[in-house]
Design a protein around this motif. Sequence first.
Motif, PDB file in Angstrom:
ATOM      1  N   LEU A   1       0.883  -1.267  -0.022  1.00 57.79           N
ATOM      2  CA  LEU A   1       0.154  -0.115   0.002  1.00 57.79           C
ATOM      3  C   LEU A   1       0.834   1.272  -0.149  1.00 57.79           C
ATOM      4  CD1 LEU A   1      -2.844   1.050   0.092  1.00 57.79           C
ATOM      5  CD2 LEU A   1      -2.824   1.137   2.584  1.00 57.79           C
ATOM      6  N   PHE A   2       1.673   1.094   0.935  1.00 56.62           N
ATOM      7  CA  PHE A   2       2.666   2.509   1.087  1.00 56.62           C
ATOM      8  C   PHE A   2       3.423   2.728  -0.261  1.00 56.62           C
ATOM      9  CE2 PHE A   2       1.406   2.025   5.398  1.00 56.62           C
ATOM     10  CZ  PHE A   2       1.391   3.368   5.728  1.00 56.62           C
ATOM     11  N   ASN A   4       2.887   1.861  -3.260  1.00 63.69           N
ATOM     12  CA  ASN A   4       1.805   2.624  -4.066  1.00 63.69           C
ATOM     13  C   ASN A   4       1.578   4.209  -3.939  1.00 63.69           C
ATOM     14  OD1 ASN A   4       1.291   0.119  -5.368  1.00 63.69           O
ATOM     15  ND2 ASN A   4      -0.690  -0.285  -4.310  1.00 63.69           N
ATOM     16  N   ARG A   5       1.549   4.524  -2.687  1.00 63.26           N
ATOM     17  CA  ARG A   5       1.594   5.892  -2.349  1.00 63.26           C
ATOM     18  C   ARG A   5       2.986   6.837  -2.692  1.00 63.26           C
ATOM     19  NH1 ARG A   5      -1.474   5.665   3.395  1.00 63.26           N
ATOM     20  NH2 ARG A   5      -3.430   4.900   2.433  1.00 63.26           N
ATOM     21  N   CYS A   6       4.166   6.118  -2.779  1.00 58.57           N
ATOM     22  CA  CYS A   6       5.431   6.574  -3.078  1.00 58.57           C
ATOM     23  C   CYS A   6       5.516   6.498  -4.392  1.00 58.57           C
ATOM     24  CB  CYS A   6       6.421   5.589  -2.485  1.00 58.57           C
ATOM     25  SG  CYS A   6       6.573   5.788  -0.661  1.00 58.57           S
ATOM     26  N   TYR A   8       3.085   7.102  -6.577  1.00 56.67           N
ATOM     27  CA  TYR A   8       2.185   8.283  -6.862  1.00 56.67           C
ATOM     28  C   TYR A   8       2.967   9.444  -6.631  1.00 56.67           C
ATOM     29  CZ  TYR A   8      -1.254  11.635  -7.038  1.00 56.67           C
ATOM     30  OH  TYR A   8      -2.274  12.865  -7.252  1.00 56.67           O
ATOM     31  N   LEU A   9       3.627   9.619  -5.423  1.00 53.23           N
ATOM     32  CA  LEU A   9       4.324  10.658  -5.054  1.00 53.23           C
ATOM     33  C   LEU A   9       5.507  10.918  -6.053  1.00 53.23           C
ATOM     34  CD1 LEU A   9       4.621  10.617  -1.218  1.00 53.23           C
ATOM     35  CD2 LEU A   9       3.489  12.456  -2.487  1.00 53.23           C
ATOM     36  N   SER A  10       5.997   9.947  -6.581  1.00 55.11           N
ATOM     37  CA  SER A  10       7.422   9.989  -7.407  1.00 55.11           C
ATOM     38  C   SER A  10       6.976  10.470  -8.904  1.00 55.11           C
ATOM     39  CB  SER A  10       8.003   8.618  -7.748  1.00 55.11           C
ATOM     40  OG  SER A  10       6.987   7.718  -8.547  1.00 55.11           O
ATOM     41  N   LEU A  20       7.913  12.134   5.065  1.00 56.16           N
ATOM     42  CA  LEU A  20       7.343  10.762   5.427  1.00 56.16           C
ATOM     43  C   LEU A  20       7.568   9.906   6.461  1.00 56.16           C
ATOM     44  CD1 LEU A  20       6.882   9.545   1.595  1.00 56.16           C
ATOM     45  CD2 LEU A  20       5.203  10.802   3.104  1.00 56.16           C
ATOM     46  N   ILE A  25       6.831   3.056   5.132  1.00 59.39           N
ATOM     47  CA  ILE A  25       7.783   3.318   4.023  1.00 59.39           C
ATOM     48  C   ILE A  25       8.623   1.900   4.283  1.00 59.39           C
ATOM     49  CG2 ILE A  25       9.117   4.595   2.572  1.00 59.39           C
ATOM     50  CD1 ILE A  25       6.210   5.418   2.832  1.00 59.39           C
ATOM     51  N   GLY A  29       9.319   1.428  -1.593  1.00 54.51           N
ATOM     52  CA  GLY A  29       8.768   2.899  -1.558  1.00 54.51           C
ATOM     53  C   GLY A  29      10.269   3.865  -1.756  1.00 54.51           C
ATOM     54  N   HIS A  32      10.993   3.983  -5.397  1.00 53.77           N
ATOM     55  CA  HIS A  32      10.130   5.010  -5.988  1.00 53.77           C
ATOM     56  C   HIS A  32      10.530   6.508  -5.598  1.00 53.77           C
ATOM     57  CE1 HIS A  32       7.282   2.159  -7.656  1.00 53.77           C
ATOM     58  NE2 HIS A  32       7.032   1.578  -6.414  1.00 53.77           N
TER      59      HIS A  32
END
Length: 114
Positions: A1-2, A4-6, A8-10, A20, A25, A29, A32
């Motif tokens: 899950l994290f 995927n968020r990383c 996105y942030l990248s 973060l 993470i 992460g 990314h």
Amino acid sequence: LFANRCAYLSKIKTLTSLELCGGGIADLGCAHLATIYNLTSLNLSQNERITNRGAASLAALSNLKALNLSNTRVNSDALKFFSGLSQLQSLALYGCKDIEEDNPKMDSLQSELP
């Protein structure tokens, strides 16, 4: 899950500072985040799933001036990855295993950085 968020942030390539802390993470992460080349400050403290593998990925961030990996699973073997970060002015590794001021690896890194 994290991870995927990383990922996105990248995609936000204009980021210069990112904190973060205390999340989930891990090394993926970090991989990314290592593509956000404009980062000058990165705080990933309290992410206990980051290891030396994640630290190796972060070494690609050549514009970093400040990096905080305190209270992660990074150890002194990761210091070799940071020697190429010629802009690095602050490296925080509090609470990381076998990181002490009198560590020869720390002395070597200090001599290689500005």
